[in-house]
Enzyme design. Structure first.
Site, PDB file in Angstrom:
ATOM      1  N   MET A 208      41.653  49.886  33.809  1.00  0.00           N
ATOM      2  CA  MET A 208      41.146  48.524  34.579  1.00  0.00           C
ATOM      3  C   MET A 208      39.819  48.743  34.337  1.00  0.00           C
ATOM      4  O   MET A 208      39.217  49.664  34.803  1.00  0.00           O
ATOM      5  CB  MET A 208      41.741  48.601  35.742  1.00  0.00           C
ATOM      6  CG  MET A 208      43.033  48.569  35.786  1.00  0.00           C
ATOM      7  SD  MET A 208      43.858  48.521  37.468  1.00  0.00           S
ATOM      8  CE  MET A 208      43.229  46.763  38.153  1.00  0.00           C
ATOM      9  N   HIS A 209      39.084  47.512  34.103  1.00  0.00           N
ATOM     10  CA  HIS A 209      37.830  47.551  33.793  1.00  0.00           C
ATOM     11  C   HIS A 209      37.081  46.052  34.083  1.00  0.00           C
ATOM     12  O   HIS A 209      35.976  46.033  34.443  1.00  0.00           O
ATOM     13  CB  HIS A 209      37.107  48.062  32.686  1.00  0.00           C
ATOM     14  CG  HIS A 209      37.247  47.021  31.480  1.00  0.00           C
ATOM     15  ND1 HIS A 209      38.593  46.956  30.911  1.00  0.00           N
ATOM     16  CD2 HIS A 209      36.443  46.172  31.015  1.00  0.00           C
ATOM     17  CE1 HIS A 209      38.418  46.007  29.884  1.00  0.00           C
ATOM     18  NE2 HIS A 209      37.349  45.505  30.129  1.00  0.00           N
ATOM     19  N   ARG A 210      38.065  45.064  34.186  1.00  0.00           N
ATOM     20  CA  ARG A 210      37.543  43.771  34.342  1.00  0.00           C
ATOM     21  C   ARG A 210      37.059  43.563  35.789  1.00  0.00           C
ATOM     22  O   ARG A 210      37.738  43.845  36.654  1.00  0.00           O
ATOM     23  CB  ARG A 210      38.599  42.591  33.970  1.00  0.00           C
ATOM     24  CG  ARG A 210      38.516  42.701  32.336  1.00  0.00           C
ATOM     25  CD  ARG A 210      39.663  41.587  31.888  1.00  0.00           C
ATOM     26  NE  ARG A 210      39.672  41.670  30.475  1.00  0.00           N
ATOM     27  CZ  ARG A 210      38.842  41.231  29.434  1.00  0.00           C
ATOM     28  NH1 ARG A 210      37.733  40.720  29.929  1.00  0.00           N
ATOM     29  NH2 ARG A 210      38.835  41.462  28.221  1.00  0.00           N
TER      30      ARG A 210
END
Length: 363
Positions: A208-210
């Protein structure tokens, strides 16, 4: 022929690596293409080191513009200013940009204003979500591109819908898959595989990075709690960037099967994906790799710029409501997940098609 190849962030190098390999292959028979590799320095990544370039078997960039981070406007301006100087000093017949990062758009604008042809690898992909900066980058880049190297038939339709003529659109496939195919036999087991006692098809990979998913602490915690509750005790491996780790430290997630680890290199990460039970992600590129490797993939987004990974591949959009996660994971545990198929031209020969087309252009 003299071309300048632009890379602005780590995933871009994975997309340009097979193109460079194919140029070298052509030039061994008879030198036809000279190229200059320019890294804008848009993203600082300590893993963009000699080891990374060695893994992908590509040369270090001829120039690093070193623009660094900043707001969207500041970064765009810095890239444009630096690349203009670069292109004045080293003129090119064509500038080749890849993907949808800020560097893609900024360098395309500079090239066109200097009357230089632009080719866009991954032209035509759309999420139709204007809240994503990447979507703006795609739209602007495609508005001024001369040659579109597309990954799917859906991308072709997207381009035709905005008035692009057929002969400017070249259906080549996916260079990310070229890179994966050429490295599938070289994947390396990361140290954590043994230290966490992982077993093939018995762990989940999470990325997860957004900002929409990780910047809101309460929302991120709900996501993680739901994933952990739905995992049936199977280990969850979360390679997290330092910024995300800082947020995670505040959440006090306490679960024996939840493991936050440092990011991996290309060969180690894809080893982990290839042997996983499933992947949960909010990335676009990973859904392409899971589709090729036929690994079940859950995307924590309401839309995707790579719909072929859903219509043909192993990916499904779970959305941004954490409550949707359990049902999707249950389907995988119960053996009800779709098998998926590999999209057309995702065959390891995309770069060959790109270079063959470049050689046919008269400047």
């Amino acid at each position: 022929m003299n071309i300048t190849i632009i890379a602005g962030a780590r995933p871009n190098f994975m997309k340009i690596a097979p193109i460079i390999h194919q140029i070298h292959s052509v030039n061994q028979k008879r030198k036809k293409i000279s190229f200059r590799l320019v890294h804008t320095g848009q993203h600082y990544d300590k893993k963009l080191s000699g080891t990374f370039f060695e893994e992908l078997n590509i040369p270090n960039p001829d120039k690093n513009l070193g623009v660094g981070s900043g707001s969207q406007a500041a970064q765009t301006a810095a890239i444009m200013t630096a690349f203009e100087k670069e292109l004045l000093e080293y003129p090119a017949d064509l500038v080749l940009v890849v993907g949808d990062v800020t560097s893609t758009m900024a360098c395309a604008i500079v090239a066109k204003k200097m009357n230089t042809k632009v080719a866009h690898v991954e032209g035509g992909i759309r999420s139709f979500d204007l809240s994503m900066p990447e979507e703006i980058n795609r739209m602007v880049t495609d508005a001024i591109t001369d040659y579109f190297y597309v990954t799917s038939e859906i991308a072709i339709e997207n381009l035709k819908n905005i008035g692009i003529k057929g002969d400017a659109i070249i259906f080549v496939g996916n260079t990310m898959i070229d890179t994966l195919i050429s490295n599938i036999g070289k994947l390396k087991k990361p140290k954590i595989y043994d230290s966490l006692n992982l077993c093939s098809k018995k762990y989940i990979v999470l990325t997860m990075h957004r900002p929409a998913n990780v910047d809101e602490e309460a929302k991120l915690k709900l996501f993680l709690q739901e994933i952990i509750k739905s995992s049936r005790g199977v280990p969850i491996v979360f390679p997290a960037h330092p910024r995300t780790k800082q947020i995670l430290a505040k959440l006090n997630i306490d679960a024996k099967n939840f493991h936050v680890v440092d990011p991996f290199g290309y060969l180690e990460f894809n080893y982990l994906v290839k042997k996983s039970f499933c992947v949960i992600t909010d990335s676009g590129g990973i859904t392409e790799e899971t589709t090729y490797m036929k690994i079940p993939c859950l995307t924590l987004r309401d839309n995707t710029e790579r719909p072929e990974t859903v219509t043909l591949g192993t990916n499904e959009l779970v959305g941004t409501n954490p409550k949707n996660i359990r049902k999707a994971i249950d389907q995988i545990f119960e053996g009800k997940w779709k098998e998926g198929s590999i999209p057309k031209f995702w065959d390891g020969k995309t770069s060959e098609r790109i270079i063959n087309h470049l050689l046919s252009i008269e400047f």
